[in-house]
Design a protein around this motif. Structure first.
Motif, PDB file in Angstrom:
ATOM      1  N   THR A 105      47.778   1.310  97.706  1.00  0.00           N
ATOM      2  CA  THR A 105      48.816   2.167  97.134  1.00  0.00           C
ATOM      3  C   THR A 105      48.627   3.601  97.616  1.00  0.00           C
ATOM      4  OG1 THR A 105      48.970   0.787  95.160  1.00  0.00           O
ATOM      5  CG2 THR A 105      49.801   3.019  94.981  1.00  0.00           C
ATOM      6  N   LEU A 106      49.724   4.290  97.869  1.00  0.00           N
ATOM      7  CA  LEU A 106      49.629   5.680  98.345  1.00  0.00           C
ATOM      8  C   LEU A 106      48.788   6.520  97.401  1.00  0.00           C
ATOM      9  CD1 LEU A 106      53.282   6.481  99.498  1.00  0.00           C
ATOM     10  CD2 LEU A 106      51.307   5.966 100.924  1.00  0.00           C
ATOM     11  N   PRO A 107      47.845   7.293  97.926  1.00  0.00           N
ATOM     12  CA  PRO A 107      46.999   8.140  97.069  1.00  0.00           C
ATOM     13  C   PRO A 107      47.793   9.066  96.163  1.00  0.00           C
ATOM     14  CG  PRO A 107      46.097   8.045  99.285  1.00  0.00           C
ATOM     15  CD  PRO A 107      47.424   7.338  99.339  1.00  0.00           C
ATOM     16  N   ALA A 108      48.931   9.588  96.655  1.00  0.00           N
ATOM     17  CA  ALA A 108      49.731  10.513  95.842  1.00  0.00           C
ATOM     18  C   ALA A 108      50.265   9.850  94.580  1.00  0.00           C
ATOM     19  CB  ALA A 108      50.903  11.060  96.660  1.00  0.00           C
ATOM     20  N   LEU A 109      50.336   8.523  94.557  1.00  0.00           N
ATOM     21  CA  LEU A 109      50.856   7.802  93.396  1.00  0.00           C
ATOM     22  C   LEU A 109      49.744   7.362  92.451  1.00  0.00           C
ATOM     23  CD1 LEU A 109      53.513   5.551  95.178  1.00  0.00           C
ATOM     24  CD2 LEU A 109      53.779   7.865  94.252  1.00  0.00           C
ATOM     25  N   ARG A 110      48.494   7.619  92.804  1.00  0.00           N
ATOM     26  CA  ARG A 110      47.358   7.187  91.990  1.00  0.00           C
ATOM     27  C   ARG A 110      46.692   8.321  91.232  1.00  0.00           C
ATOM     28  NH1 ARG A 110      43.697   3.121  95.603  1.00  0.00           N
ATOM     29  NH2 ARG A 110      45.339   1.831  96.503  1.00  0.00           N
ATOM     30  N   GLU A 138      40.712   4.709 100.676  1.00  0.00           N
ATOM     31  CA  GLU A 138      39.560   3.853 100.386  1.00  0.00           C
ATOM     32  C   GLU A 138      38.870   4.281  99.096  1.00  0.00           C
ATOM     33  OE1 GLU A 138      37.005   3.765 103.727  1.00  0.00           O
ATOM     34  OE2 GLU A 138      38.452   2.755 105.037  1.00  0.00           O
ATOM     35  N   ALA A 139      38.819   5.591  98.853  1.00  0.00           N
ATOM     36  CA  ALA A 139      38.201   6.071  97.616  1.00  0.00           C
ATOM     37  C   ALA A 139      38.974   5.580  96.403  1.00  0.00           C
ATOM     38  CB  ALA A 139      38.128   7.598  97.625  1.00  0.00           C
ATOM     39  N   HIS A 140      40.295   5.613  96.490  1.00  0.00           N
ATOM     40  CA  HIS A 140      41.122   5.130  95.382  1.00  0.00           C
ATOM     41  C   HIS A 140      41.028   3.613  95.237  1.00  0.00           C
ATOM     42  CE1 HIS A 140      43.096   8.725  93.898  1.00  0.00           C
ATOM     43  NE2 HIS A 140      43.293   9.129  95.132  1.00  0.00           N
ATOM     44  N   ASP A 141      40.875   2.904  96.359  1.00  0.00           N
ATOM     45  CA  ASP A 141      40.759   1.445  96.300  1.00  0.00           C
ATOM     46  C   ASP A 141      39.504   1.010  95.560  1.00  0.00           C
ATOM     47  OD1 ASP A 141      43.113   0.958  97.577  1.00  0.00           O
ATOM     48  OD2 ASP A 141      42.242   0.572  99.547  1.00  0.00           O
ATOM     49  N   SER A 142      38.499   1.880  95.499  1.00  0.00           N
ATOM     50  CA  SER A 142      37.259   1.524  94.808  1.00  0.00           C
ATOM     51  C   SER A 142      37.378   1.672  93.294  1.00  0.00           C
ATOM     52  CB  SER A 142      36.108   2.404  95.315  1.00  0.00           C
ATOM     53  OG  SER A 142      36.315   3.772  94.945  1.00  0.00           O
ATOM     54  N   ILE A 143      38.478   2.247  92.833  1.00  0.00           N
ATOM     55  CA  ILE A 143      38.711   2.429  91.398  1.00  0.00           C
ATOM     56  C   ILE A 143      39.540   1.268  90.880  1.00  0.00           C
ATOM     57  CG2 ILE A 143      39.768   3.906  89.647  1.00  0.00           C
ATOM     58  CD1 ILE A 143      39.265   6.283  91.525  1.00  0.00           C
ATOM     59  N   GLU A 144      39.075   0.622  89.831  1.00  0.00           N
ATOM     60  CA  GLU A 144      39.776  -0.526  89.287  1.00  0.00           C
ATOM     61  C   GLU A 144      40.735  -0.058  88.196  1.00  0.00           C
ATOM     62  OE1 GLU A 144      38.833  -4.980  87.471  1.00  0.00           O
ATOM     63  OE2 GLU A 144      37.204  -3.689  88.178  1.00  0.00           O
ATOM     64  N   ASP A 145      41.996   0.014  88.540  1.00  0.00           N
ATOM     65  CA  ASP A 145      43.020   0.392  87.564  1.00  0.00           C
ATOM     66  C   ASP A 145      44.277  -0.434  87.838  1.00  0.00           C
ATOM     67  OD1 ASP A 145      44.106   1.625  89.816  1.00  0.00           O
ATOM     68  OD2 ASP A 145      43.495   3.642  89.221  1.00  0.00           O
ATOM     69  N   ALA A 146      45.439   0.055  87.425  1.00  0.00           N
ATOM     70  CA  ALA A 146      46.656  -0.743  87.552  1.00  0.00           C
ATOM     71  C   ALA A 146      47.280  -0.659  88.940  1.00  0.00           C
ATOM     72  CB  ALA A 146      47.678  -0.302  86.502  1.00  0.00           C
ATOM     73  N   GLU A 184      43.555  -2.473  74.154  1.00  0.00           N
ATOM     74  CA  GLU A 184      43.857  -2.637  75.570  1.00  0.00           C
ATOM     75  C   GLU A 184      43.113  -1.602  76.413  1.00  0.00           C
ATOM     76  OE1 GLU A 184      45.530  -4.994  77.120  1.00  0.00           O
ATOM     77  OE2 GLU A 184      45.956  -6.046  75.245  1.00  0.00           O
ATOM     78  N   ILE A 185      42.961  -0.400  75.870  1.00  0.00           N
ATOM     79  CA  ILE A 185      42.193   0.633  76.575  1.00  0.00           C
ATOM     80  C   ILE A 185      40.750   0.192  76.742  1.00  0.00           C
ATOM     81  CG2 ILE A 185      41.234   2.958  76.326  1.00  0.00           C
ATOM     82  CD1 ILE A 185      43.943   3.781  75.099  1.00  0.00           C
ATOM     83  N   LEU A 186      40.166  -0.364  75.677  1.00  0.00           N
ATOM     84  CA  LEU A 186      38.780  -0.832  75.739  1.00  0.00           C
ATOM     85  C   LEU A 186      38.645  -2.008  76.706  1.00  0.00           C
ATOM     86  CD1 LEU A 186      37.845  -0.649  71.945  1.00  0.00           C
ATOM     87  CD2 LEU A 186      37.123   0.902  73.768  1.00  0.00           C
ATOM     88  N   LYS A 187      39.621  -2.901  76.727  1.00  0.00           N
ATOM     89  CA  LYS A 187      39.572  -4.053  77.630  1.00  0.00           C
ATOM     90  C   LYS A 187      39.566  -3.623  79.091  1.00  0.00           C
ATOM     91  CE  LYS A 187      42.876  -6.923  76.996  1.00  0.00           C
ATOM     92  NZ  LYS A 187      43.767  -8.126  76.917  1.00  0.00           N
ATOM     93  N   ARG A 188      40.265  -2.538  79.387  1.00  0.00           N
ATOM     94  CA  ARG A 188      40.400  -2.101  80.778  1.00  0.00           C
ATOM     95  C   ARG A 188      39.285  -1.150  81.205  1.00  0.00           C
ATOM     96  NH1 ARG A 188      45.224  -3.754  79.077  1.00  0.00           N
ATOM     97  NH2 ARG A 188      46.884  -4.318  80.554  1.00  0.00           N
ATOM     98  N   LEU A 189      38.351  -0.883  80.329  1.00  0.00           N
ATOM     99  CA  LEU A 189      37.241   0.014  80.659  1.00  0.00           C
ATOM    100  C   LEU A 189      36.376  -0.592  81.760  1.00  0.00           C
ATOM    101  CD1 LEU A 189      35.643   2.595  79.939  1.00  0.00           C
ATOM    102  CD2 LEU A 189      34.381   1.220  78.283  1.00  0.00           C
ATOM    103  N   ARG A 190      36.150   0.164  82.812  1.00  0.00           N
ATOM    104  CA  ARG A 190      35.327  -0.269  83.941  1.00  0.00           C
ATOM    105  C   ARG A 190      34.391   0.872  84.339  1.00  0.00           C
ATOM    106  NH1 ARG A 190      37.530  -4.137  82.448  1.00  0.00           N
ATOM    107  NH2 ARG A 190      38.583  -5.802  83.637  1.00  0.00           N
TER     108      ARG A 190
END
Length: 463
Positions: free
Chosen positions: A252-257, A239-247, A138-144
């Motif tokens: 989402t609030l930056p403090a939660l990412r 916006e910087a966090h929105d460019s990261i593809e994760d869960a 699953e870790i490998l599948k989510r690699l971006r």
């Protein structure tokens, strides 16, 4: 034995590491009472290696649940059980803090070439390894390109529990699997406060109006993230966090990412003001009211005693108490004993140092949380006179740095106090609970009188 004659259980509200030191105490009390024992554990922690699992996979904060399950692996002094000892070491193991070394060691574990596998039987090894290989896939599948899993300091037990949850689709089933492998006795259960596959964060409101988002930011020094404007303006950090593809969902609030893999628990700075309230939030910072795990309410409905254990008041205890249904269940007069084991010292959450919490402040915070959890809210009692609905007995230490206990004031509220003499380890500037003395005090509260202990009780306990 009929269900009517079955002894009622004991429910312990606690976090992870601090209360782990009292597991043997609660085990002894359970044995003496011959009753079930349940631990209620919060799932809102977003710090340490759990923060990376939440960032990549979502889901609840599982570190405290894993910690308690592994701590409950039974020790049998009469038998040399090397496998149980090996499993305890295995699931408590953390990978190196260096990212490259951590990844290298991880592959040694999933490939079964690591020394940690020694003394673990083939059947259990292959079962454990299948779950770890699954989470590795699953870790490998989510690699971006924008996001890769960071193994730094990762807990093997946390990775296993996450893998079990993803494989079964059920947090409850993952806990059952780890409990079975760890041989946790059937009379003792570890219950997440919320049975969920989703991430649930908390916020804290301070007396000066400050809002701190996320459990890690509440517990440890960090810059607080205000809610105002963080969602609608989509500032540069968002916006910087929105460019990261994760869960995390966009916006989402930056403090939660953020990754909180490394932080220090030492030299914690004071909060700017006292914490007044804790609540759950959705990813965008809006308050949500969540229901407790139905099994928690079931255990409370068949309990003779509730114990609030030592630990962080606002991030280990209260997140479980504010859930819908909990306060009403605890207030039930059928639960005769509602015992607060007072912390031996105050911390960042129960300061500031210029105005530390007293025992009454701890009790008031618990009563307020339980009151807020009740439905309908308008029917809930308020005021000091109702504190006894949630706390009937206080067990505390006395010594440098311990919270102030006004015995007479508490007695007026109908709360009995028991002073326990503690011990101080070399190099520590605070007092710890002595296991024997704490067991005796709990047995006194719960009605057990052991004539053999009566002679030594005066040396360890004052009621």
């Amino acid at each position: 034995m009929s269900s009517n004659s079955r002894p009622k259980g004991i429910v312990v509200f606690s976090g992870g590491s601090a209360a782990n030191n009292l597991v043997d105490v609660f085990k002894k009390v359970r044995e003496d009472k011959k009753c079930p024992l349940s631990y209620v554990i919060p799932i809102s922690d977003n710090g340490g290696s759990s923060s990376e699992l939440i960032r990549v996979f979502g889901g609840p904060g599982i570190g405290d649940v894993r910690s308690r399950l592994v701590r409950l692996i039974p020790d049998d002094p009469d038998h040399d059980d090397s496998e149980k000892a090996a499993i305890k070491v295995f699931f408590n193991h953390r990978l190196p803090k260096d990212a490259h070394a951590a990844k290298t060691e991880w592959y040694q574990i999933v490939e079964a070439s690591h020394p940690l596998w020694a003394n673990i039987s083939t059947a259990k090894k292959e079962l454990i390894r299948s779950v770890l290989n699954m989470i590795n896939f699953e870790i490998l599948k989510r690699l971006r390109p924008s996001s890769a899993f960071d193994f730094s300091g990762a807990s093997i037990g946390n990775l296993f529990l996450t893998g079990g949850r993803l494989f079964t689709g059920s947090f409850e089933s993952a806990i059952y699997l780890l409990s079975s492998i760890c041989s946790v006795p059937s009379h003792t259960s570890v219950l997440p406060a919320i049975n969920t596959n989703f991430t649930n964060h908390i916020s804290a409101g301070l007396a000066d109006g400050t809002i701190i988002t996320g459990q890690n930011s509440i517990s440890h020094p960090s810059v607080s993230t205000p809610l105002e404007g963080a969602i609608v303006t989509h500032d540069e950090e968002t916006e910087a966090h929105d460019s990261i593809e994760d869960a995390n969902m966009p916006g989402t609030l930056p403090a939660l990412r953020k990754q909180y893999i490394t932080f220090s628990k030492d030299d914690e700075e004071d909060l700017p003001a006292r914490i007044e309230r804790i609540w759950y939030i959705n990813p965008y910072g809006q308050e949500v009211r969540l229901s407790a795990n139905p099994k928690v309410l079931e255990k409370l409905g068949d309990a003779q005693a509730v114990i609030y254990s030592i630990g962080s008041l606002y991030t280990s205890i209260i997140p479980s108490l504010i859930l819908k249904g909990v306060g009403q269940a605890i207030a039930n007069p059928a639960i005769r004993y509602k015992i607060l084991i007072l912390n031996s010292t105050t911390d960042r959450e129960t300061g500031p140092s210029s105005s530390p919490f007293s025992a009454l402040d701890f009790i008031a915070a618990i009563a307020k949380a339980c009151t807020e959890s009740r439905v309908p809210v308008s029917a809930t009692p308020t005021g000091k006179s109702e504190h006894r609905s949630y706390v009937t007995h206080l067990i505390h230490l006395q010594g440098p740095g311990t919270p102030k206990v006004d015995k007479e004031e508490l007695e007026k509220l109908g709360i009995e106090t028991f002073k326990v003499y503690g011990r101080r380890n070399e190099g520590e500037n605070f007092v710890r609970y002595d296991e024997k003395a704490l067991i005796q005090s709990l047995e006194m509260v719960l009605g057990r009188r052991d004539p053999r202990a009566e002679r030594s009780r005066r040396n360890t306990l004052e009621g």
